[in-house]
Design a protein around this motif. Structure first.
Motif, short mmCIF file in Angstrom:
data_model
loop_
_atom_site.label_atom_id
_atom_site.label_comp_id
_atom_site.label_asym_id
_atom_site.label_seq_id
_atom_site.Cartn_x
_atom_site.Cartn_y
_atom_site.Cartn_z
N ALA A 147 67.55 -45.35 -60.16
CA ALA A 147 67.25 -46.00 -61.45
C ALA A 147 67.66 -45.12 -62.63
N GLY A 148 68.90 -44.64 -62.58
CA GLY A 148 69.40 -43.77 -63.63
C GLY A 148 70.36 -44.44 -64.57
N GLN A 149 70.54 -43.82 -65.74
CA GLN A 149 71.47 -44.27 -66.77
C GLN A 149 71.17 -45.68 -67.27
N GLY A 150 69.90 -46.09 -67.15
CA GLY A 150 69.50 -47.40 -67.64
C GLY A 150 69.71 -48.54 -66.65
N TRP A 151 70.22 -48.23 -65.44
CA TRP A 151 70.42 -49.27 -64.41
C TRP A 151 69.16 -49.32 -63.55
N GLY A 152 68.34 -50.34 -63.76
CA GLY A 152 67.08 -50.44 -63.05
C GLY A 152 67.11 -51.47 -61.94
N ILE A 153 65.97 -52.08 -61.70
CA ILE A 153 65.84 -53.11 -60.67
C ILE A 153 66.44 -54.41 -61.20
N ASN A 154 67.47 -54.89 -60.54
CA ASN A 154 68.17 -56.11 -60.96
C ASN A 154 67.78 -57.24 -60.02
N ALA A 155 66.90 -58.13 -60.48
CA ALA A 155 66.44 -59.23 -59.63
C ALA A 155 67.57 -60.18 -59.28
N GLN A 193 78.03 -53.78 -68.44
CA GLN A 193 78.77 -53.01 -67.45
C GLN A 193 80.18 -52.70 -67.95
N ASN A 194 80.87 -51.82 -67.24
CA ASN A 194 82.26 -51.51 -67.59
C ASN A 194 83.17 -52.72 -67.44
N ASN A 195 82.82 -53.62 -66.53
CA ASN A 195 83.66 -54.82 -66.34
C ASN A 195 83.31 -55.94 -67.30
N GLY A 196 82.43 -55.68 -68.25
CA GLY A 196 82.08 -56.66 -69.27
C GLY A 196 80.92 -57.56 -68.92
N PHE A 453 79.95 -41.94 -61.16
CA PHE A 453 80.83 -41.17 -62.03
C PHE A 453 82.04 -40.66 -61.26
N PRO A 454 83.16 -40.40 -61.97
CA PRO A 454 84.34 -39.83 -61.31
C PRO A 454 84.03 -38.47 -60.70
N ALA A 455 84.83 -38.09 -59.72
CA ALA A 455 84.65 -36.79 -59.08
C ALA A 455 84.97 -35.68 -60.07
N SER A 456 84.19 -34.61 -59.99
CA SER A 456 84.37 -33.45 -60.85
C SER A 456 85.25 -32.41 -60.15
N PRO A 457 85.85 -31.49 -60.92
CA PRO A 457 86.71 -30.47 -60.31
C PRO A 457 85.91 -29.48 -59.47
N LEU A 458 86.62 -28.83 -58.55
CA LEU A 458 86.03 -27.83 -57.68
C LEU A 458 86.37 -26.43 -58.15
N ASP A 459 85.50 -25.50 -57.81
CA ASP A 459 85.70 -24.08 -58.10
C ASP A 459 86.29 -23.41 -56.87
N HIS A 470 84.91 -40.60 -52.66
CA HIS A 470 84.84 -42.00 -53.06
C HIS A 470 84.07 -42.05 -54.36
N ALA A 471 84.77 -42.33 -55.46
CA ALA A 471 84.18 -42.28 -56.80
C ALA A 471 84.95 -43.23 -57.70
N PRO A 472 84.31 -43.76 -58.73
CA PRO A 472 85.00 -44.64 -59.67
C PRO A 472 85.92 -43.83 -60.59
N THR A 473 86.77 -44.54 -61.30
CA THR A 473 87.63 -43.88 -62.30
C THR A 473 86.99 -43.89 -63.68
N GLU A 474 85.96 -44.73 -63.87
CA GLU A 474 85.28 -44.80 -65.16
C GLU A 474 83.88 -44.23 -65.04
N GLU A 475 83.39 -43.65 -66.13
CA GLU A 475 82.05 -43.10 -66.13
C GLU A 475 80.99 -44.19 -66.19
N ASN A 476 79.86 -43.88 -65.59
CA ASN A 476 78.67 -44.74 -65.63
C ASN A 476 78.96 -46.16 -65.15
N THR A 477 79.61 -46.24 -64.00
CA THR A 477 79.85 -47.54 -63.36
C THR A 477 78.53 -48.05 -62.77
N SER A 478 78.19 -49.29 -63.06
CA SER A 478 76.87 -49.80 -62.68
C SER A 478 76.75 -50.02 -61.18
N PRO A 479 75.51 -50.07 -60.66
CA PRO A 479 75.32 -50.34 -59.24
C PRO A 479 75.94 -51.66 -58.80
#
Length: 518
Positions: A147-155, A193-196, A453-459, A470-479
């Motif tokens: 339930a992060g980034q404002g994405w909660g329980i979606n009935a 959502q990112n898809n509108g 969220f997109p994958a972050s770089p490695l050290d 396996h990650a999206p290309t856009e940030e904060n992609t909804s469930p």
């Protein structure tokens, strides 16, 4: 078998999507029978042992927790145990450690509440399996971020269905890698959502604002457990829980002064007070007894038979300030000196075939903390890795010490969440600045119901390389747009091989790796 656990008990009051708190139910009118106590948020189990497990429940009014156990769901010849009195002091929550059971056995349990007048409420049932004493096939799951980034329980989409998908795989237990709530993320009725498309949330008063009081932190846990899928899972699967940052506030560290941050909506500058509320609510609402932890907080070892030891870390309570992440000596690190030495000693002493380390922050993924960047000098870092591929610096030195001290310990695997994608990362000294360690894998999974969220770089300090992402290309992609994940681990009792499956929220296996035992 678990049907009763899927439902809100009859007559339970709802307030904006959250059940009323302990002691808030209306008393009966004069001359009428008193209301029976109610189990408000299902039942749960945790930290299984060969002789039992920990059971959790919550009452809407002061009542005694009564537990019956049996070998079948018919509850023939049940064994009854009287548990603690559940009171408003702990928000109506309580737990009892069951002992005296046989190892490697499925146990059905039934929880009932008894009021001070002897009246009992409607029971709820659950099931768990005790840890084995002899080699046995093992299956467990891990993930985090709920339930992060404002994405909660979606009935509209059936709620947080990933919990039911995980439960139906019948794992022996689940490692909850942290961010069990997002106390700093309010939930509104709708979010784009990112898809509108529009995502529609179930709302609750506790999620109207960031949590700053103990009751608001408690309300975050109440909100999540209004989801029937989550309650179904809790009744069916024992959990090993840890905590991370969003149980309090994003990227927090002990001693942080909120006035120096771009923190909005917080009335008090003292983060340690918030962390105190956050930890109290976490230990009340999770199936854990903190007195069983090494320091009375989080980190502990779960012995699960001769094939597996699980080491639950606390990479939040002892970390040094994020702006000082590059510093060395003087207690710099994410684990602290005592916990680091405990992990070294425990890994070296373990006789189990596989040693699984549950680290709530990844080791090789670069996770910066722009909100607390110092005015000059190196950037602030939230995690371990700093993006410099050279010799271990700052917090990396702490991890380097652990890797070097345990280089002769076979079959060590690290599991994490936190970064809201799923990935397999290999670490090898042949491509690392630090060469005095043995190759190992770190597997990442999540989120369960939060923005992806997109994958972050490695050290490169420890020679980290992505084997799969396996990650999206856009940030904060909804469930609702996908990229929700959990990981599955199986250990074969005959070959002793450990297999890791990285799964999406439907249960589809995206990637798999078999690791033979050394």
């Amino acid at each position: 078998m678990l049907r009763a656990a899927l439902l809100v008990p009859a007559g339970a009051a709802l307030a904006g999507g959250a059940l009323t708190s302990c002691g808030s139910a209306a008393t009966s009118a004069p001359g009428l029978a008193r209301a029976r106590p109610r189990l408000t948020h299902g039942v749960a189990s945790g930290d299984p042992r060969p002789d039992g497990a920990l059971l959790w429940a919550r009452s809407d009014t002061p009542a005694t927790m009564i537990v019956e156990t049996a070998s079948s769901e018919e509850f023939t010849n049940p064994v009854l145990v009287r548990g603690p009195l559940l009171t408003p002091d702990s928000d109506g929550t309580g737990r009892i450690r069951l002992t005296g059971l046989e190892p490697g056995q499925q146990v059905h349990y039934r929880v009932t509440l008894e009021g001070d007048d002897g009246a009992r409420g409607e029971p709820l049932t659950g099931v768990f399996t005790t840890a084995p004493a002899a080699p046995a096939d093992i299956r467990f799951l891990w993930s985090g971020d709920v339930a992060g980034q404002g994405w909660g329980i979606n009935a509209d989409t059936g709620g947080m269905t990933v919990w039911r998908v995980m439960a139906d795989r019948r794992p022996d237990f689940f490692i909850h890698s942290g961010d069990a709530i997002y106390a700093d993320n309010p939930i509104t009725a709708t979010q784009k959502q990112n898809n509108g498309k529009i995502y529609r949330n179930v709302t609750a008063p506790a999620k109207d604002q960031v949590a700053q009081t103990l009751d608001q932190f408690r309300g975050n846990y109440q909100y999540n457990l209004t989801d029937a899928n989550y309650r179904y899972f809790n009744a069916a699967v024992p959990q090993l829980v840890q905590w991370d940052d969003h149980e309090v506030i994003n990227n927090w560290y002990p001693g942080e002064d909120l006035r120096s941050q771009s923190r909005k909506g917080y009335a008090r500058p003292d983060l340690d007070a918030l962390a105190g509320f956050g930890h109290q609510a976490w230990r009340e609402w999770q199936p854990i007894d903190v007195s069983e932890s090494v320091d009375g907080r989080v980190h502990r070892r779960i012995a699960y038979g001769p094939l597996l030891d699980v080491f639950m870390l606390d990479m939040r309570s002892y970390k040094n300030p994020n702006p000082d992440a590059w510093a060395t000596g003087g207690g710099a690190g994410v684990l602290g000196a005592a916990q680091s030495q405990w992990l070294i000693d425990s890994l070296r002493a373990s006789k189990a075939t596989w040693k699984v380390v549950a680290n709530d922050l990844p080791l090789g993924i670069v996770v910066p903390d722009a909100a607390s960047d110092p005015p000059s000098g190196p950037k602030s870092i939230e995690g371990v890795a700093q993006g410099d591929p050279g010799r271990p610096l700052g917090r990396e030195a702490e991890i380097a010490r652990i890797l070097t001290a345990t280089r002769d310990v076979p079959n060590v695997v690290y599991l994490t969440a936190d970064v809201h994608c799923t990935a397999a990362i290999s670490y090898h000294p042949d491509r690392a600045a630090l060469t005095d360690f043995s190759p190992f894998y770190e597997f990442v999974s999540g989120p369960l119901n939060a923005g992806a969220f997109p994958a972050s770089p490695l050290d490169g300090t420890f020679g980290a390389a992505y084997e799969f992402v396996h990650a999206p290309t856009e940030e904060n992609t909804s469930p609702a747009e996908g990229f929700q994940h959990f990981g599955e681990v199986t250990i074969d009792k005959d070959s002793r091989a450990l297999t890791v499956n990285l799964c999406d929220s439907t249960g589809a296996v995206l990637w798999s790796k078999v690791l033979p035992a050394a």
